[in-house]
Design an enzyme around this catalytic site. Structure first.
Site, mmCIF file in Angstrom:
data_model
loop_
_atom_site.group_PDB
_atom_site.id
_atom_site.type_symbol
_atom_site.label_atom_id
_atom_site.label_comp_id
_atom_site.label_asym_id
_atom_site.label_seq_id
_atom_site.Cartn_x
_atom_site.Cartn_y
_atom_site.Cartn_z
ATOM 1 N N ASP A 27 0.862 -1.179 0.000
ATOM 2 C CA ASP A 27 0.000 0.000 0.000
ATOM 3 C C ASP A 27 0.902 1.234 0.000
ATOM 4 O O ASP A 27 1.911 1.282 0.702
ATOM 5 C CB ASP A 27 -0.897 -0.014 1.239
ATOM 6 C CG ASP A 27 -1.919 1.100 1.223
ATOM 7 O OD1 ASP A 27 -3.071 0.813 0.852
ATOM 8 O OD2 ASP A 27 -1.562 2.230 1.579
ATOM 9 N N ILE A 28 0.544 2.261 -0.801
ATOM 10 C CA ILE A 28 1.322 3.499 -0.862
ATOM 11 C C ILE A 28 1.112 4.268 0.449
ATOM 12 O O ILE A 28 -0.040 4.500 0.866
ATOM 13 C CB ILE A 28 0.912 4.365 -2.053
ATOM 14 C CG1 ILE A 28 1.096 3.585 -3.374
ATOM 15 C CG2 ILE A 28 1.707 5.660 -2.087
ATOM 16 C CD1 ILE A 28 0.575 4.311 -4.579
ATOM 17 N N GLU A 69 -5.054 2.627 -3.594
ATOM 18 C CA GLU A 69 -3.588 2.677 -3.578
ATOM 19 C C GLU A 69 -3.003 1.340 -3.117
ATOM 20 O O GLU A 69 -1.834 1.274 -2.725
ATOM 21 C CB GLU A 69 -3.096 3.811 -2.680
ATOM 22 C CG GLU A 69 -3.388 3.654 -1.196
ATOM 23 C CD GLU A 69 -4.753 4.189 -0.779
ATOM 24 O OE1 GLU A 69 -4.986 4.339 0.413
ATOM 25 O OE2 GLU A 69 -5.594 4.442 -1.683
ATOM 26 N N ASP A 93 -3.291 10.139 -9.696
ATOM 27 C CA ASP A 93 -3.421 9.076 -10.704
ATOM 28 C C ASP A 93 -2.102 8.830 -11.416
ATOM 29 O O ASP A 93 -1.724 7.680 -11.691
ATOM 30 C CB ASP A 93 -4.494 9.453 -11.719
ATOM 31 C CG ASP A 93 -5.904 9.411 -11.120
ATOM 32 O OD1 ASP A 93 -6.065 8.794 -10.043
ATOM 33 O OD2 ASP A 93 -6.840 9.963 -11.752
ATOM 34 N N HIS A 148 -6.116 14.952 -7.473
ATOM 35 C CA HIS A 148 -6.314 13.565 -7.900
ATOM 36 C C HIS A 148 -5.650 13.274 -9.238
ATOM 37 O O HIS A 148 -5.241 12.127 -9.487
ATOM 38 C CB HIS A 148 -7.818 13.250 -8.001
ATOM 39 C CG HIS A 148 -8.458 13.128 -6.652
ATOM 40 N ND1 HIS A 148 -8.397 11.989 -5.889
ATOM 41 C CD2 HIS A 148 -9.165 14.029 -5.904
ATOM 42 C CE1 HIS A 148 -9.049 12.155 -4.745
ATOM 43 N NE2 HIS A 148 -9.526 13.401 -4.735
ATOM 44 N N ARG A 201 9.160 -10.516 -12.428
ATOM 45 C CA ARG A 201 9.475 -11.482 -13.487
ATOM 46 C C ARG A 201 8.266 -11.644 -14.424
ATOM 47 O O ARG A 201 7.169 -11.208 -14.132
ATOM 48 C CB ARG A 201 9.829 -12.831 -12.854
ATOM 49 C CG ARG A 201 11.040 -12.766 -11.926
ATOM 50 C CD ARG A 201 11.132 -14.009 -11.056
ATOM 51 N NE ARG A 201 9.974 -14.152 -10.203
ATOM 52 C CZ ARG A 201 9.819 -15.118 -9.290
ATOM 53 N NH1 ARG A 201 10.783 -16.027 -9.133
ATOM 54 N NH2 ARG A 201 8.746 -15.168 -8.567
ATOM 55 N N ASP A 202 8.541 -12.337 -15.551
ATOM 56 C CA ASP A 202 7.491 -12.477 -16.565
ATOM 57 C C ASP A 202 6.300 -13.289 -16.059
ATOM 58 O O ASP A 202 5.149 -13.033 -16.444
ATOM 59 C CB ASP A 202 8.055 -13.142 -17.828
ATOM 60 C CG ASP A 202 9.024 -12.227 -18.553
ATOM 61 O OD1 ASP A 202 8.948 -10.996 -18.329
ATOM 62 O OD2 ASP A 202 9.831 -12.753 -19.353
ATOM 63 N N ASN A 255 -2.998 13.182 -2.709
ATOM 64 C CA ASN A 255 -4.230 13.615 -3.411
ATOM 65 C C ASN A 255 -4.693 14.972 -2.900
ATOM 66 O O ASN A 255 -5.088 15.852 -3.680
ATOM 67 C CB ASN A 255 -5.341 12.582 -3.217
ATOM 68 C CG ASN A 255 -5.236 11.435 -4.217
ATOM 69 O OD1 ASN A 255 -4.676 11.593 -5.300
ATOM 70 N ND2 ASN A 255 -5.773 10.275 -3.860
#
Length: 648
Positions: free
Chosen positions: A517-518, A560, A534, A530, A549-550, A525
């Site tokens: 989580d940020i 977030e 974004d 906002h 990885r792929d 914000n």
């Protein structure tokens, strides 16, 4: 000789029972507007027009059950005017006589007769007279039938159509042959042939082939008769929708019998019987039994012949067939004579006389000959000689003119007539073929156009399907993709997590789960707006994609908050990946987005263990670890250790 001649006559009768009715059109002098109820003149006129239109249908169409049901519905209508009711009953009689039920046909004509007299309209009278001719002949009143047919032809020969006139002439020819007036019959058949060729009617042409076959049988040319019967069958099978006369098979089978080809005779007799049972044609069923009886008689199996004749007699009695009742009795008499049961043979001769109101001269000749044979077997030679002499005199007196006429038709003349007839038919067939070729060309153009249109329609359908599937895929992707980051949304990432969880449990491998989580994203914000928020989320999603990885999967599960699936990854490797992401977030340059932005994140890291009974246990554990990371000050990675404890 009698069996041969009689079978041909009965074939002829059965044939014309099927084609008895032609197209009946109201005369120009007709006034179908008559009604017993003046207030319903308009409705009555429309109904009469409909009924006259049904009378114009082809013979095969008027034999069908659909025709019967429609007439039945019309007769059930309330308040029918006399004209319409009379015509409907006449048409119902038409249906029944075409299907061989003379008793029912007479019942409906009896209902129609007083109505016809009450209406007293010319066209209606002729309709009644036309149907009545065939019912009279079936009932055995051939003299009256011939008289009415002659009068009717004179009245309508200039107003009726070619095909119905051809049917009427064929009936007249048949009736005159019953009266042994072969010279007149041949002339009438020649006229019927002209009508058949001019009308281009496959039904009438096939019937003409059939009648010519019967004439060749009369002339003892069985090979030619078989040829024409085969042509009749060929036309019928080529035009099944226009020609349907099972009697052709029976006629051909009887001719094979005369030619002593008994296997083929039985084959066609059985085929005719099978089809007659399917169509519930009782007179034809009776005739097929009679043909088989004659085959048995010719092959000296007399007991089987009598058994077949009994069946034929029972079937004829069901439909009230009277004209050939005496013929069955003479067949019985001949079979019993061959068996040596002379009393029974003589008894059936008496029955034969009782069956017919008036025995034709040729039948009288044959009955005397049978009695002469019976007398000879009893040793009464003088009486036998007298009867045989009387038989010869009767034959000579009755048929001298006809035999002279027929004898004058030399073999060369007969061959020439047959060649001329075939040339006429070939010319007509060529004309019909040319017409069909032109129609085929026209239909081909329409068919090619239709095929092209169908191909275009198919291409359009394929294009629409392709477009629909593409739109459906796009809609599905949109439904499973986060609109901002284009990462899998909550539904899609949890679906993939469930699949990975099931695969891992089945393969007994391991996977790890990261939820991050940020930190303080609400502050970003609130401070920068906002739109910048974004962009920050998009930049963070891009960093994460390039770091993983792929085969790893990242998805946005809330504003977030993100979830990462690490297949085949243990907890230690997952911790390293989380620390590397946290370091990159901290060192990333967000100043290009807005001055003063510094980003950190909190991580909860766990791995799947065999003790996890379901997926929710793994998700809840990772979520608790994330909560713990935030509680302990954010900007950190909290995970489960290998022994189940938490560590930074």
């Amino acid at each position: 000789m009698y069996i041969y001649r009689k079978c041909i006559q009965f074939v002829f009768l059965c044939l014309l029972s099927c084609n008895a009715f032609a197209f009946i059109i109201p005369d120009k002098a007709a006034s179908p507007s008559f009604s017993a109820h003046p207030s319903s003149n308009i409705n009555s006129s429309a109904l009469q027009k409909q009924l006259y239109g049904m009378a114009n249908l082809s013979v095969p169409e008027r034999q069908q059950e659909a025709f019967y049901l429609k007439i039945t519905n019309l007769l059930n209508k309330p308040d029918l005017d006399n004209h319409s009711e009379a015509l409907a009953n006449i048409l119902m009689a038409n249906y029944h006589i075409l299907n061989g039920d003379a008793l029912r046909a007479r019942e409906f004509l009896s209902i129609a007769q007083p109505l016809v007299q009450d209406v007293d309209e010319l066209s209606l009278n002729r309709q009644y007279q036309y149907v009545n001719i065939f019912v009279l002949r079936s009932e055995g009143d051939i003299e009256k039938a011939l008289s009415e047919s002659e009068n009717l032809y004179e009245d309508v020969k200039d107003t009726w159509g070619l095909n119905k006139l051809g049917d009427l002439i064929l009936e007249r020819a048949y009736i005159t042959s019953l009266l042994s007036r072969y010279k007149e019959a041949i002339k009438l058949l020649d006229l019927a042939l002209d009508y058949a060729l001019e009308s281009n009617d496959p039904y009438l042409i096939s019937e003409t082939y059939n009648v010519f076959g019967i004439l060749y049988n009369f002339l003892n040319d069985t090979q030619s008769a078989i040829m024409y019967f085969e042509k009749a069958v060929e036309v019928m099978e080529k035009h099944p929708a226009l020609v349907s006369n099972i009697y052709f098979y029976a006629n051909l089978g009887d001719s094979y019998r005369i030619n002593k080809q008994y296997d083929k005779a039985l084959e066609f007799a059985h085929k005719a019987r099978r089809l007659s049972i399917q169509e519930n044609d009782i007179p034809l069923q009776a005739f097929t039994h009679q043909v088989e009886a004659r085959i048995n008689t010719d092959t000296e199996n007399y007991a089987a012949a009598i058994e077949q004749l009994q069946k034929a007699k029972q079937l004829q009695e069901q439909v009230g067939e009277k004209l050939f009742g005496y013929e069955l009795q003479t067949d019985f008499a001949y079979a019993y004579l061959k068996l040596g049961e002379l009393d029974r043979a003589e008894q059936h001769i008496e029955y034969a006389i009782e069956e017919a109101e008036k025995v034709a001269a040729l039948d009288d000749f044959y009955l005397k000959k049978l009695r002469a044979d019976i007398s000879a077997q009893r040793g009464q030679y003088e009486q036998a000689f007298t009867l045989l002499d009387d038989s010869f005199k009767t034959y000579r007196d009755a048929f001298n003119d006809n035999l002279t006429y027929v004898s004058n038709l030399s073999r060369e003349q007969l061959d020439q007539e047959r060649l001329s007839f075939e040339n006429k038919l070939l010319e007509k067939e060529n004309q019909i073929s040319s017409k069909f070729v032109e129609q085929y060309k026209e239909y081909s153009v329409w068919l090619i156009t239709l095929v092209i249109l169908m191909l275009l329609l198919l291409l359009i359908c394929c294009w629409l399907i392709f477009k629909y599937r593409r739109v459906a895929r796009q809609n599905e992707e949109m439904a499973l993709t986060d609109n901002l980051t284009h990462l899998p949304n909550r539904r899609q990432v949890f679906r993939k997590l469930d699949n990975e969880h099931q695969r891992t449990a089945l393969d007994k491998t391991v996977y790890s789960l990261i939820i991050f989580d940020i930190d303080h994203f609400k502050t970003i914000n609130d401070r920068f707006g906002h739109r910048i928020g974004d962009k920050v989320i998009n930049r963070l999603a891009s960093i994460t994609r390039h770091t993983l990885r792929d085969n790893d999967t990242i998805g946005r599960i809330s504003g977030e908050e993100f979830l990462i699936i690490l297949p085949d990854t243990n907890i230690s490797d997952a911790i390293q990946i989380a620390n590397r992401l946290n370091e990159q977030f901290a060192n990333a340059d967000f100043e290009s987005l807005a001055e003063g932005i510094h980003l950190t994140a909190s991580f909860g890291v766990t791995e799947y263990t065999p003790d996890d009974e379901n997926l929710d246990m793994v998700i809840n554990r990772a979520d608790r670890l994330l909560y713990k990371a935030k509680k302990e000050g954010r900007n950190r990675v909290v995970s489960t250790s290998i022994n189940g404890t938490s560590e930074d």
